[in-house]
Design an enzyme around this catalytic site. Structure first.
Site, PDB file in Angstrom:
ATOM      1  N   GLU A 132       2.493  -6.964  -1.768  1.00 38.53           N
ATOM      2  CA  GLU A 132       1.199  -6.794  -1.082  1.00 38.53           C
ATOM      3  C   GLU A 132       0.033  -7.426  -1.842  1.00 38.53           C
ATOM      4  O   GLU A 132      -0.993  -6.776  -2.055  1.00 38.53           O
ATOM      5  CB  GLU A 132       0.940  -5.297  -0.820  1.00 38.53           C
ATOM      6  N   ASN A 190       6.729  -9.708  -1.118  1.00 37.99           N
ATOM      7  CA  ASN A 190       6.993  -8.686  -0.099  1.00 37.99           C
ATOM      8  C   ASN A 190       5.669  -8.170   0.438  1.00 37.99           C
ATOM      9  O   ASN A 190       4.727  -7.938  -0.326  1.00 37.99           O
ATOM     10  CB  ASN A 190       7.762  -7.529  -0.779  1.00 37.99           C
ATOM     11  N   HIS A 211       6.615  -2.598   8.894  1.00 37.05           N
ATOM     12  CA  HIS A 211       6.145  -1.266   9.319  1.00 37.05           C
ATOM     13  C   HIS A 211       5.395  -1.476  10.632  1.00 37.05           C
ATOM     14  O   HIS A 211       4.242  -1.925  10.639  1.00 37.05           O
ATOM     15  CB  HIS A 211       5.219  -0.665   8.261  1.00 37.05           C
ATOM     16  N   GLU A 264      11.557  -3.024   4.882  1.00 41.68           N
ATOM     17  CA  GLU A 264      11.116  -1.611   4.959  1.00 41.68           C
ATOM     18  C   GLU A 264      10.895  -1.178   6.406  1.00 41.68           C
ATOM     19  O   GLU A 264       9.950  -0.429   6.700  1.00 41.68           O
ATOM     20  CB  GLU A 264       9.787  -1.408   4.194  1.00 41.68           C
ATOM     21  N   ASP A 313      10.210   0.415   9.840  1.00 38.04           N
ATOM     22  CA  ASP A 313      10.139   1.631  10.646  1.00 38.04           C
ATOM     23  C   ASP A 313       9.203   1.318  11.808  1.00 38.04           C
ATOM     24  O   ASP A 313       8.430   0.373  11.755  1.00 38.04           O
ATOM     25  CB  ASP A 313       9.708   2.885   9.856  1.00 38.04           C
TER      26      ASP A 313
HETATM   27  O1  G3I Z   1      -1.325  10.134  -6.268  1.00 39.11           O
HETATM   28  C1  G3I Z   1      -1.679  11.158  -5.315  1.00 39.11           C
HETATM   29  C2  G3I Z   1      -1.999  12.425  -6.026  1.00 39.11           C
HETATM   30  O2  G3I Z   1      -3.134  12.231  -6.833  1.00 39.11           O
HETATM   31  C3  G3I Z   1      -2.241  13.533  -5.004  1.00 39.11           C
HETATM   32  O3  G3I Z   1      -2.409  14.742  -5.651  1.00 39.11           O
HETATM   33  C4  G3I Z   1      -1.049  13.631  -4.054  1.00 39.11           C
HETATM   34  C5  G3I Z   1      -1.283  14.650  -2.922  1.00 39.11           C
HETATM   35  O4  G3I Z   1      -0.263  14.607  -1.972  1.00 39.11           O
HETATM   36  O5  G3I Z   1      -0.811  12.374  -3.442  1.00 39.11           O
HETATM   37  C6  G3I Z   1      -0.512  11.356  -4.373  1.00 39.11           C
HETATM   38  O6  G3I Z   1      -0.288  10.167  -3.689  1.00 39.11           O
HETATM   39  C7  G3I Z   1       0.956  10.022  -2.997  1.00 39.11           C
HETATM   40  C8  G3I Z   1       1.629   8.791  -3.545  1.00 39.11           C
HETATM   41  O7  G3I Z   1       2.796   8.512  -2.809  1.00 39.11           O
HETATM   42  C9  G3I Z   1       1.909   8.940  -5.035  1.00 39.11           C
HETATM   43  O8  G3I Z   1       3.173   8.871  -5.435  1.00 39.11           O
HETATM   44  C10 G3I Z   1       0.660   9.881  -1.520  1.00 39.11           C
HETATM   45  O9  G3I Z   1       0.141  11.084  -1.008  1.00 39.11           O
HETATM   46  C11 G3I Z   1       1.932   9.510  -0.790  1.00 39.11           C
HETATM   47  O10 G3I Z   1       1.630   9.247   0.562  1.00 39.11           O
HETATM   48  C12 G3I Z   1       2.552   8.269  -1.418  1.00 39.11           C
HETATM   49  O11 G3I Z   1       3.690   7.958  -0.713  1.00 39.11           O
HETATM   50  C13 G3I Z   1       4.410   6.725  -0.934  1.00 39.11           C
HETATM   51  C14 G3I Z   1       3.610   5.454  -0.596  1.00 39.11           C
HETATM   52  O12 G3I Z   1       4.485   4.334  -0.615  1.00 39.11           O
HETATM   53  C15 G3I Z   1       2.501   5.146  -1.567  1.00 39.11           C
HETATM   54  O13 G3I Z   1       1.842   3.981  -1.152  1.00 39.11           O
HETATM   55  C16 G3I Z   1       5.600   6.853  -0.011  1.00 39.11           C
HETATM   56  O14 G3I Z   1       6.450   7.889  -0.501  1.00 39.11           O
HETATM   57  C17 G3I Z   1       6.392   5.567   0.107  1.00 39.11           C
HETATM   58  O15 G3I Z   1       7.290   5.663   1.178  1.00 39.11           O
HETATM   59  C18 G3I Z   1       5.455   4.409   0.398  1.00 39.11           C
HETATM   60  O16 G3I Z   1       6.207   3.216   0.438  1.00 39.11           O
HETATM   61  C19 G3I Z   1       5.441   2.017   0.653  1.00 39.11           C
HETATM   62  C20 G3I Z   1       6.151   0.894  -0.083  1.00 39.11           C
HETATM   63  O17 G3I Z   1       6.321   1.218  -1.441  1.00 39.11           O
HETATM   64  C21 G3I Z   1       5.379  -0.417   0.053  1.00 39.11           C
HETATM   65  N1  G3I Z   1       5.164  -0.725   1.449  1.00 39.11           N
HETATM   66  C22 G3I Z   1       4.530   0.313   2.243  1.00 39.11           C
HETATM   67  C23 G3I Z   1       5.343   1.616   2.148  1.00 39.11           C
HETATM   68  C24 G3I Z   1       4.761   2.701   3.029  1.00 39.11           C
HETATM   69  O18 G3I Z   1       3.498   3.055   2.608  1.00 39.11           O
END
Ligand code: G3I
Length: 389
Positions: free
Chosen positions: A180, A223, A259, A288, A290
């Site tokens: 990205e 990607n 996506h 990825e 969906d």
């Molecule tokens: O970091 C915050 C934290 O400070 C906060 O307390 C907490 C509350 O829920 O959230 C934390 O962030 C989370 C983050 O993962 C950190 O690990 C987000 O809520 C959560 O939505 C996020 O999810 C992941 C996301 O990438 C992050 O961008 C998903 O599990 C994962 O499926 C998703 O995957 C990405 C690919 O890597 C790249 N392409 C897009 C795809 C979908 O977004």
């Protein structure tokens, strides 16, 4: 590769229903016949994949799963692991190889969860796609809010790439080296990507060189999302990759995350777009996928939207299968209940191919049928497929 595009488009679920109604009138009240183990194995995505093609899934863990009301599926759920092994021939750690997980403190690496996935994949004859080495998101605080000079940051990035890619040397099929890096208008993310901001765009060539040095056999990818069609963002990648290849930088692949949202259109030029990257001599992949849509209180779309969703999954797979070196197609998770979508887009979901107790949705049937029919003799094979039982 000898692949044909599917010609008939009948969902397996509707085909099964049609057979039951005409040939087995009492099927509704009778217990379904036990499926011999051999046939059960054949009635999967993996079994029906052309031999040089990989069908993949993200492995749930980290990210939004850490605050969910279920235990992490991969370490704790035998059924989840068994479905992963049975249905897929490629795995991508959903979060477990991202900086905040694998490099939580400066100089400290936590390879445990990612090692478990790589070990599992090898035990089950699966390949692994590494995700990801260079991104603007999910970086640890010590990095984003540290006070490193540009020279120190360059050293940190180089050490990370050599350490992580080196740790898995020979065990990762495809690395998403850069994730990205452009915004939707085709501009490099020189503000929110710490590396581009502090080190400038020249760092992109360096990270591919470092990764190649650390694992000469891994295929190195760009990607991104919203690059499935012909648009400013995919044009920006096309121009950048041409430039890097002309300089001899080891770039091997371009990944389309895919996506998709049913509220937007499906760009019918996906195959054409994959083809132009293929023509540069690259591998391409759907990394990825969906397909989300508006859901009701039960978390489900209408049956009509689910059918449209199945069509979009089929169209994306057909586009990939039609391009010589598009050899990998990954769904971003197994079960709707584990998907990142509702967490990020409230009111939307139902985006994957299975739900609940691993029941198959029309989207699953569309993928399976497309895989079977894509191979020589596939139409005839489909008519005798165990999915009809
Ligand atoms: O970091 C915050 C934290 O400070 C906060 O307390 C907490 C509350 O829920 O959230 C934390 O962030 C989370 C983050 O993962 C950190 O690990 C987000 O809520 C959560 O939505 C996020 O999810 C992941 C996301 O990438 C992050 O961008 C998903 O599990 C994962 O499926 C998703 O995957 C990405 C690919 O890597 C790249 N392409 C897009 C795809 C979908 O977004």
């Amino acid at each position: 590769m000898n692949r044909r595009l599917p010609v008939l488009r009948i969902g397996a679920a509707s085909a099964v229903a049609a057979l039951c109604l005409t040939a087995v009138p009492q099927a509704a009240s009778a217990a379904p016949p036990a499926t011999p183990p051999g046939l059960a194995q054949q009635d999967t995505l993996r079994w029906n994949t052309p031999k040089d093609f990989r069908i993949g899934s993200a492995v749930a863990g980290g990210g939004h799963h850490t605050s969910a009301d279920y235990p992490e599926p991969f370490p704790s759920d035998p059924e989840y692991r068994s479905v992963l092994a049975r249905e897929f021939s490629s795995l991508t750690p959903e979060n477990q190889m991202k900086w905040e997980f694998i490099h939580p403190e400066e100089g400290v690496y936590d390879f445990g969860p990612a090692d478990d996935i790589v070990d599992f994949a090898e035990a089950n004859g699966q390949v692994v796609r590494g995700h990801t080495l260079f991104w603007h998101s999910q970086n640890p605080d010590w990095l984003e809010n540290g006070d490193h000079t540009p020279e120190e940051l360059r050293a940190v990035l180089k050490e990370h790439i050599y350490t992580v890619v080196g740790h898995y040397e020979g065990r990762i099929q495809q690395w998403e080296v850069a994730n990205e890096i452009f915004d939707d208008s085709g501009r490099l993310r020189t503000e929110d990507n710490i590396w581009l901001r502090e080190l400038g765009p020249g760092i992109i060539a360096d990270i591919f060189r470092w990764a190649h040095d650390a694992d000469p056999n891994a295929q190195l990818f760009f990607n991104d999302y919203n690059v499935e069609g012909l648009n400013a963002k995919s044009d920006a990648y096309y121009a950048l990759i041409q430039d890097l290849l002309a300089q001899g930088v080891p770039v091997h692949g371009f990944g389309m995350q895919t996506h998709l949202g049913l509220q937007y259109g499906f760009d019918g030029r996906m195959q054409q777009n994959l083809q132009r990257f293929d023509d540069l001599g690259l591998e391409t992949a759907v990394t990825e996928i969906d397909v989300r849509g508006p859901v009701g209180a039960d978390g489900q779309m209408s049956p009509e939207l689910r059918q449209k969703q199945a069509d979009w999954y089929r169209m994306a797979l057909e586009a990939c299968l039609a391009v010589e070196d598009c050899n990998s197609f990954t769904v971003w998770g197994v079960l709707d209940e584990h998907s990142w979508v509702p967490n990020t887009f409230p009111g939307y979901g139902d985006a994957l191919t299975m739900e609940g107790g691993y029941e198959r949705k029309p989207a699953y049937d569309a993928l399976q049928e497309t895989l079977v029919r894509s191979q020589p003799g596939g139409d005839a094979k489909w008519e005798h497929h165990p999915a009809f039982r």
